[in-house]
Write a protein that holds these residues in place. Structure first.
Motif, PDB file in Angstrom:
ATOM      1  N   VAL A  94      37.404  30.997  33.575  1.00 31.22           N
ATOM      2  CA  VAL A  94      38.353  30.715  34.649  1.00 31.22           C
ATOM      3  C   VAL A  94      39.041  32.027  35.015  1.00 31.22           C
ATOM      4  O   VAL A  94      39.578  32.712  34.151  1.00 31.22           O
ATOM      5  N   ILE A  95      38.993  32.377  36.296  1.00 37.94           N
ATOM      6  CA  ILE A  95      39.581  33.640  36.747  1.00 37.94           C
ATOM      7  C   ILE A  95      40.952  33.373  37.376  1.00 37.94           C
ATOM      8  O   ILE A  95      41.074  32.525  38.269  1.00 37.94           O
ATOM      9  N   VAL A  96      41.971  34.084  36.894  1.00 35.00           N
ATOM     10  CA  VAL A  96      43.297  33.981  37.505  1.00 35.00           C
ATOM     11  C   VAL A  96      43.807  35.395  37.815  1.00 35.00           C
ATOM     12  O   VAL A  96      43.254  36.382  37.333  1.00 35.00           O
ATOM     13  N   LYS A  98      45.755  38.778  37.780  1.00 36.08           N
ATOM     14  CA  LYS A  98      46.338  39.671  36.783  1.00 36.08           C
ATOM     15  C   LYS A  98      47.866  39.674  36.836  1.00 36.08           C
ATOM     16  O   LYS A  98      48.530  40.016  35.864  1.00 36.08           O
ATOM     17  N   SER A  99      48.421  39.342  38.016  1.00 32.80           N
ATOM     18  CA  SER A  99      49.876  39.387  38.176  1.00 32.80           C
ATOM     19  C   SER A  99      50.583  38.256  37.433  1.00 32.80           C
ATOM     20  O   SER A  99      51.809  38.262  37.338  1.00 32.80           O
ATOM     21  N   PHE A 100      49.833  37.258  36.986  1.00 29.18           N
ATOM     22  CA  PHE A 100      50.452  36.112  36.308  1.00 29.18           C
ATOM     23  C   PHE A 100      49.753  35.859  34.988  1.00 29.18           C
ATOM     24  O   PHE A 100      48.669  36.370  34.755  1.00 29.18           O
ATOM     25  N   SER A 101      50.370  35.011  34.148  1.00 26.50           N
ATOM     26  CA  SER A 101      49.600  34.554  32.994  1.00 26.50           C
ATOM     27  C   SER A 101      49.093  33.148  33.299  1.00 26.50           C
ATOM     28  O   SER A 101      49.650  32.437  34.135  1.00 26.50           O
ATOM     29  N   ALA A 102      48.021  32.771  32.610  1.00 20.16           N
ATOM     30  CA  ALA A 102      47.417  31.462  32.848  1.00 20.16           C
ATOM     31  C   ALA A 102      48.435  30.372  32.534  1.00 20.16           C
ATOM     32  O   ALA A 102      49.174  30.474  31.564  1.00 20.16           O
ATOM     33  N   ASP A 103      48.478  29.329  33.377  1.00 21.05           N
ATOM     34  CA  ASP A 103      49.379  28.212  33.080  1.00 21.05           C
ATOM     35  C   ASP A 103      48.612  27.129  32.317  1.00 21.05           C
ATOM     36  O   ASP A 103      47.427  27.276  32.040  1.00 21.05           O
ATOM     37  N   LYS A 104      49.302  26.032  31.996  1.00 13.78           N
ATOM     38  CA  LYS A 104      48.651  25.019  31.155  1.00 13.78           C
ATOM     39  C   LYS A 104      47.468  24.363  31.869  1.00 13.78           C
ATOM     40  O   LYS A 104      46.537  23.889  31.239  1.00 13.78           O
ATOM     41  N   TYR A 105      47.506  24.359  33.203  1.00 17.57           N
ATOM     42  CA  TYR A 105      46.393  23.764  33.946  1.00 17.57           C
ATOM     43  C   TYR A 105      45.150  24.664  33.859  1.00 17.57           C
ATOM     44  O   TYR A 105      44.041  24.200  33.649  1.00 17.57           O
ATOM     45  N   ASP A 106      45.366  25.980  34.028  1.00 13.21           N
ATOM     46  CA  ASP A 106      44.257  26.938  33.889  1.00 13.21           C
ATOM     47  C   ASP A 106      43.616  26.790  32.506  1.00 13.21           C
ATOM     48  O   ASP A 106      42.390  26.777  32.367  1.00 13.21           O
ATOM     49  N   LEU A 107      44.471  26.686  31.497  1.00 13.28           N
ATOM     50  CA  LEU A 107      43.965  26.602  30.118  1.00 13.28           C
ATOM     51  C   LEU A 107      43.217  25.288  29.891  1.00 13.28           C
ATOM     52  O   LEU A 107      42.197  25.256  29.203  1.00 13.28           O
ATOM     53  N   ALA A 108      43.719  24.208  30.485  1.00 12.46           N
ATOM     54  CA  ALA A 108      43.052  22.901  30.341  1.00 12.46           C
ATOM     55  C   ALA A 108      41.684  22.931  31.024  1.00 12.46           C
ATOM     56  O   ALA A 108      40.706  22.383  30.517  1.00 12.46           O
ATOM     57  N   ILE A 109      41.607  23.591  32.185  1.00  8.58           N
ATOM     58  CA  ILE A 109      40.328  23.717  32.907  1.00  8.58           C
ATOM     59  C   ILE A 109      39.337  24.518  32.052  1.00  8.58           C
ATOM     60  O   ILE A 109      38.170  24.150  31.907  1.00  8.58           O
ATOM     61  N   ALA A 110      39.846  25.598  31.449  1.00  9.91           N
ATOM     62  CA  ALA A 110      38.988  26.432  30.593  1.00  9.91           C
ATOM     63  C   ALA A 110      38.484  25.628  29.389  1.00  9.91           C
ATOM     64  O   ALA A 110      37.363  25.842  28.916  1.00  9.91           O
ATOM     65  N   LYS A 124      36.148  34.993  25.255  1.00  7.53           N
ATOM     66  CA  LYS A 124      36.364  34.199  24.040  1.00  7.53           C
ATOM     67  C   LYS A 124      37.704  34.530  23.397  1.00  7.53           C
ATOM     68  O   LYS A 124      38.327  33.677  22.770  1.00  7.53           O
ATOM     69  N   GLY A 125      38.170  35.774  23.567  1.00 11.35           N
ATOM     70  CA  GLY A 125      39.450  36.170  22.976  1.00 11.35           C
ATOM     71  C   GLY A 125      40.645  35.847  23.860  1.00 11.35           C
ATOM     72  O   GLY A 125      41.792  36.112  23.492  1.00 11.35           O
ATOM     73  N   SER A 126      40.405  35.298  25.064  1.00 11.44           N
ATOM     74  CA  SER A 126      41.520  35.014  25.971  1.00 11.44           C
ATOM     75  C   SER A 126      41.493  33.560  26.436  1.00 11.44           C
ATOM     76  O   SER A 126      41.834  33.251  27.563  1.00 11.44           O
ATOM     77  N   LYS A 127      41.060  32.685  25.541  1.00  9.82           N
ATOM     78  CA  LYS A 127      41.042  31.237  25.797  1.00  9.82           C
ATOM     79  C   LYS A 127      40.277  30.869  27.065  1.00  9.82           C
ATOM     80  O   LYS A 127      40.648  29.937  27.783  1.00  9.82           O
ATOM     81  N   GLY A 128      39.241  31.650  27.356  1.00  3.16           N
ATOM     82  CA  GLY A 128      38.394  31.307  28.504  1.00  3.16           C
ATOM     83  C   GLY A 128      38.904  31.840  29.829  1.00  3.16           C
ATOM     84  O   GLY A 128      38.352  31.544  30.886  1.00  3.16           O
ATOM     85  N   ILE A 129      39.995  32.644  29.786  1.00  2.00           N
ATOM     86  CA  ILE A 129      40.597  33.159  31.027  1.00  2.00           C
ATOM     87  C   ILE A 129      40.216  34.621  31.251  1.00  2.00           C
ATOM     88  O   ILE A 129      40.227  35.428  30.320  1.00  2.00           O
ATOM     89  N   SER A 130      39.880  34.932  32.502  1.00  2.00           N
ATOM     90  CA  SER A 130      39.598  36.303  32.886  1.00  2.00           C
ATOM     91  C   SER A 130      40.640  36.697  33.933  1.00  2.00           C
ATOM     92  O   SER A 130      40.825  35.993  34.924  1.00  2.00           O
ATOM     93  N   TYR A 131      41.359  37.811  33.682  1.00  2.00           N
ATOM     94  CA  TYR A 131      42.428  38.244  34.597  1.00  2.00           C
ATOM     95  C   TYR A 131      41.897  39.300  35.545  1.00  2.00           C
ATOM     96  O   TYR A 131      41.387  40.326  35.100  1.00  2.00           O
ATOM     97  N   ARG A 132      41.990  39.053  36.854  1.00  2.00           N
ATOM     98  CA  ARG A 132      41.416  40.006  37.819  1.00  2.00           C
ATOM     99  C   ARG A 132      42.331  40.231  39.016  1.00  2.00           C
ATOM    100  O   ARG A 132      43.257  39.473  39.265  1.00  2.00           O
ATOM    101  N   SER A 133      42.047  41.308  39.738  1.00  2.00           N
ATOM    102  CA  SER A 133      42.841  41.607  40.935  1.00  2.00           C
ATOM    103  C   SER A 133      41.942  42.129  42.046  1.00  2.00           C
ATOM    104  O   SER A 133      42.382  42.811  42.948  1.00  2.00           O
ATOM    105  N   ASP A 134      40.632  41.809  41.969  1.00  2.00           N
ATOM    106  CA  ASP A 134      39.689  42.368  42.941  1.00  2.00           C
ATOM    107  C   ASP A 134      38.976  41.282  43.745  1.00  2.00           C
ATOM    108  O   ASP A 134      37.853  41.473  44.194  1.00  2.00           O
TER     109      ASP A 134
END
Ligand code: ZN
Length: 368
Positions: A94-96, A98-110, A124-134
């Motif tokens: 799940v890509i969110v 970079k300016s924010f941290s994943a919320d509980k919905y992002d984490l539930a989707i992951a 795998k080390g970020s609970k399925g979240i990838s932080y991007r700005s591109d």
């Protein structure tokens, strides 16, 4: 009560990535989409709207619409995609922004992604979240303060990923709707019995017919759409083709879909009938004009343009569109060809790697 928006990635003339008989644009819209839309209707406290399927939000955003004009009344926007890489790459993420941290919905989707397909190694080390700005939509929504995530469900290029996803498509859709809204839905997913509500429309797949490669099948006249969602042309109905490949889909009423030679398209089991008698006749357009002198009638593999020409939309086999949707290319341009489609009179068209059609006229293209 919150209102959410789901967006299917790619669209318009952009099919997205392809692999294992699928393409992103059609998979999210026509394979996953109906399941998401079914569960969205069952929500009681929240609601989900779907972005216009005929549009590509990325293109719309580039034109100043899309992400720029989405109503701020949406609590979140979730855009569905499939990833592409070498055949060994596996898992979703799940890509969110970079300016924010994943919320509980992002984490539930992951978590849903992890449960059915697994996570891509890099997240795998970020609970399925990838932080991007591109990414365009991601950046526009971040600036507008609307919560947004882009979900890469699996690698379309990985056969096992796609099998896991397709096998569980109904459960994935239900749990995605729950994760996006935070609302639990009652009832079970397709395939399980629900004894408390026997009259509930069942999503259990009834047609489990599986044909083998090489089998001859006839496309039934009641058939309306290919497995990928495009309408089936009338000349295909009633015609007999050879099965080239088989895949599991659990779509509509069918467990399997079949890739048919000649038309190079996937058709659901419910729209086919086995041709008995073992006759060796195939749909070779017998009785129709022989085009082989002036046109390539079998896949040339790779061609070069002899004159400038354009690509037509994947379903525009009759050249009905006025514009050349896939762009105009100068003489010398090389295209990889993945198959041939024919008009009702048997006139061949070349299917390029992107799915867009190119003339098969030897005056315009040359095998290289
Ligand atoms: Zn994509």
């Amino acid at each position: 009560m919150a209102k959410h928006l789901i967006v299917y990635g790619h669209g318009q003339q952009d099919p997205g990535a392809g692999g294992n008989g699928y393409e992103e644009r059609n998979f999210t819209r026509y394979t996953l989409g109906p399941h998401l839309e079914k569960y969205a209707k069952q929500l009681k406290k929240n609601s989900i709207d779907f972005y216009d399927k005929s549009l590509n939000m990325y293109y719309q955003t580039q034109a100043g619409r899309g992400a720029y004009t989405t109503s701020t009344s949406y609590a979140s926007v979730s855009e569905f995609h499939l990833d592409a890489a070498g055949s060994s790459a596996t898992g979703g993420h799940v890509i969110v922004s970079k300016s924010f941290s994943a919320d509980k919905y992002d984490l539930a989707i992951a978590q849903v992604v992890n449960k059915y397909v697994g996570w891509w190694g890099s997240v795998k080390g970020s609970k399925g979240i990838s932080y991007r700005s591109d990414l365009l939509n991601l950046n526009v929504y971040a600036r507008r303060g609307i919560s947004y995530r882009l979900i890469e469900l699996a690698f379309i290029t990985n056969k096992t990923d796609m099998q896991k996803l397709v096998k569980n498509i109904d459960a994935v859709a239900k749990e995605m709707v729950e994760a996006i809204t935070g609302e639990k839905l009652s009832g079970s997913t397709g395939g399980s019995t629900n004894t408390s509500k026997p009259s509930k429309p069942s999503t259990t797949v009834k047609n489990t017919t599986k044909y083998n490669k090489g089998d001859k099948v006839k496309v039934l006249s009641k058939a309306t759409r290919y497995q990928t969602g495009q309408p089936i042309a009338s000349f295909v109905k009633g015609s007999t083709y050879t099965v080239k490949d088989v895949k599991e889909v659990n779509q509509s009423n069918s467990k399997y879909a079949f890739l048919l030679s000649g038309i190079n398209s996937w058709v659901l089991a419910q729209d086919l009938q086995k041709v008995s008698g073992g006759s060796s006749t195939t749909n070779t357009n017998s009785g129709k004009k022989d085009y082989s002198k002036d046109y390539y009638t079998t896949n040339p593999g790779k061609v070069k343009l002899l004159k400038a020409d354009g690509l037509r939309a994947p379903n525009d086999v009759n050249w009905t569109g006025n514009s050349k949707y896939g762009g105009y290319y100068p003489a010398g341009t090389v295209f990889k060809i993945k198959g041939i489609k024919t008009t009702s009179s048997g006139l061949p068209r070349l299917i390029t790697e992107s799915g867009f059609l190119l003339t098969a006229n030897r005056k315009y293209v040359q095998k290289i």
